[in-house]
Design an enzyme around this catalytic site. Structure first.
Site, short mmCIF file in Angstrom:
data_model
loop_
_atom_site.label_atom_id
_atom_site.label_comp_id
_atom_site.label_asym_id
_atom_site.label_seq_id
_atom_site.Cartn_x
_atom_site.Cartn_y
_atom_site.Cartn_z
N THR A 40 0.83 -1.21 0.00
CA THR A 40 0.00 0.00 0.00
C THR A 40 0.87 1.26 0.00
O THR A 40 0.40 2.31 -0.43
CB THR A 40 -0.92 0.04 1.24
OG1 THR A 40 -0.12 -0.32 2.37
CG2 THR A 40 -2.08 -0.92 1.11
N ASP A 70 9.65 1.19 5.03
CA ASP A 70 10.75 0.61 5.81
C ASP A 70 11.66 1.69 6.39
O ASP A 70 12.07 1.62 7.55
CB ASP A 70 11.57 -0.34 4.92
CG ASP A 70 10.71 -1.40 4.26
OD1 ASP A 70 9.55 -1.57 4.68
OD2 ASP A 70 11.19 -2.04 3.31
#
Ligand code: GLA
Length: 380
Positions: free
Chosen positions: A35, A170
C-alpha cells in the site's frame, strides 16, 4: 552485540578513542502491505533487531567502516565516489550521495558495525543500514536529526543509488519507530500516529527460512499493475479509490489489474479498521483483519508463497493465535502473528515443530518488542 563489546571491537581495530554508538532498527509490518507506493496506509513497528555502528569523526573527509558480521572493511572518500558492484557499502555511498544532493556538507568518520537483523528475511536490514549511517553522518557533520527527512533521503538512496524501487514504509519506521507502539502511517503526507498493541498480546515474527531471488522484478511488476489501475480510475494513486467506487466501476477492468486494485483498496480499509481495533483493545478483531490481509495478498495480489501460506495456516489453527499473515514484500521471508502474551513461548515451540514436520525444513521464531527509531545511544 552489546555496546561494550562493540566499543572493544572498535578499539581493537581503530585505537583507543571512546566511540559513540548509533543504532537503527529493522521492522515488522503488522498490516498494510503493498500500500505504501500507492500513497496508502501501513502499520509497521520497529523491532529489537538492529544495526549498530561505533564511530568517531575523521578530519580528512574519508569514511572507513568495518563490518564485524561480514569481516570486511569498506572505505570511501566523501569528495569523490562512484557507484560500484552490489555490496553493503553501496547503501553507505547511497545515503552519503542523497545527503550531499540535499545540500548537507558531510564530514568523514571511522567505525565498526554489527547487526542482528537476518538478511533477506523481509525485516528491512537495508533500511536499517541506510538509517544507521544517516545517524552517524548527522552526528559527525552536526546537522539535526529529522526522522522524516532522513527516511525520504534513505528511500532516495535505495531507489536511485542502489536501484531498488521500494516505497517509504521501511525507512520511515526505522527512522521514526516508537517503543511499545506500532506506527500508523499515511504514506501520502507521512503523518504518523503511534498505536499501542492490545493488552495481553505479543508479536511473533515467523521466518520461513525461504528466500526468493525474483522479488525485485515481481515487486516492480506489481507497482506497474497498480499504476495501470490508478490510470483506469483516473486518480493520482489507488489511495484515492474507495471500495464503493471500485465495486461500481470495476466491471470493464482487466481481471488481473482488478485483483491487484482490490487488494490495495481493501488493504487500506483494513489498516484503518485494525487501528480502531487496537485502540479498543480488541485483539480478536485485529487478528481477523490480519488474516484477511493474508488472504488478499495470497489470492488477489499473489505475492505469498507455499511456505508462508503453510506457516500462516499452522499459526491460525493454534488457540494462542489471534491472527497471522505474511508480512513485507512477500515471495518468501517472514510472516507475523499476534498471540496471547502469556502463551508466546509455547506458541513458538508448537508452531516451530509443526512447521518443521510439514515443510521439512526449520523456521526461525522471534518474540518482538517494539522499539524506538534510529538514534545515538552512547556518546563520548
Ligand atoms: C518492501 C518495500 C516497502 C513495501 C513492502 C510491501 O518491504 O521496501 O516499501 O512496499 O515491501 O508492503
Amino acid at each position: 552485540m552489546e555496546n561494550q563489546k562493540l566499543i572493544e571491537a572498535y578499539q581493537h581495530r581503530r585505537g583507543n578513542q571512546i566511540p559513540s554508538i548509533a543504532r537503527a532498527p529493522g521492522r515488522v509490518n503488522l498490516i498494510g502491505d503493498h500500500t505504501d507506493y500507492n500513497d496508502g496506509f501501513v502499520m509497521p513497528m520497529a523491532i529489537d533487531r538492529e544495526i549498530k555502528i561505533a564511530f568517531t569523526p575523521r578530519t580528512d573527509g574519508k569514511l572507513c567502516l568495518f563490518s564485524i558480521d561480514f569481516q570486511e572493511e569498506f572505505s570511501m572518500d566523501l569528495s569523490s565516489f562512484e557507484k560500484g558492484e552490489s555490496h553493503w557499502g553501496e547503501y553507505i555511498k547511497g545515503i552519503a550521495w542523497a545527503l550531499q544532493e540535499r545540500g548537507y556538507s558531510l564530514k568523514g568518520w571511522q567505525g565498526v558495525m554489527s547487526g542482528n537483523i537476518p538478511k533477506g528475511a523481509g525485516l528491512s536490514s537495508s533500511a536499517a543500514l541506510e538509517l544507521v549511517a544517516a545517524v552517524v553522518f548527522s552526528r559527525v557533520s552536526r546537522f539535526p536529526w529529522a526522522p522524516k527527512e532522513m527516511a525520504l533521503l534513505a528511500q532516495k538512496a535505495e531507489n536511485q543509488w542502489v536501484g531498488v524501487n521500494c516505497g517509504i514504509m521501511d525507512q520511515l519506521i526505522s527512522a521514526a519507530g516508537e517503543k511499545d507502539h506500532a506506527l500508523f502511517m499515511d504514506c501520502r503526507n507521512l503523518e504518523t500516529q503511534s498505536v499501542p498493541m492490545p493488552k495481553g498480546t505479543a508479536v511473533i515474527v515467523m521466518d520461513t527460512g525461504t528466500r526468493r531471488g525474483l522479488v525485485d522484478s515481481a515487486y516492480n511488476e506489481r507497482r506497474e499493475q497498480c499504476e495501470r489501475a490508478s490510470f483506469f480510475f483516473n486518480v493520482p494513486a489507488l489511495r484515492d479509490v474507495s471500495m464503493q467506487t471500485f465495486q461500481d466501476s470495476c466491471e470493464s477492468m482487466d481481471e488481473l489489474i482488478k485483483k491487484r486494485a482490490r487488494h490495495v483498496i481493501g488493504e487500506n480499509q483494513r489498516v484503518i479498521l485494525a487501528v480502531e481495533a487496537m485502540k479498543k483493545n480488541q485483539a480478536s478483531e485485529l487478528g481477523k483483519f490480519l488474516y484477511e490481509s493474508h488472504v488478499s495478498l495470497r489470492d488477489d495480489f499473489e505475492v505469498s508463497s507455499e511456505a508462508l501460506n503453510l506457516l500462516v495456516e499452522i499459526a491460525m489453527k493454534d488457540d494462542a493465535c489471534y491472527g497471522a499473515r505474511m508480512t513485507g514484500a512477500g515471495f518468501g521471508g517472514c510472516a507475523v502473528a499476534v498471540v496471547k502474551d502469556h502463551e508466546a513461548q509455547a506458541f513458538m515451540d508448537r508452531i516451530s515443530s509443526a512447521f518443521r514436520i510439514k515443510a521439512s525444513h526449520s523456521g526461525e521464531f522471534y518474540l518482538c518488542q517494539a522499539m524506538d527509531g534510529a538514534g545515538v545511544i552512547e556518546q563520548c
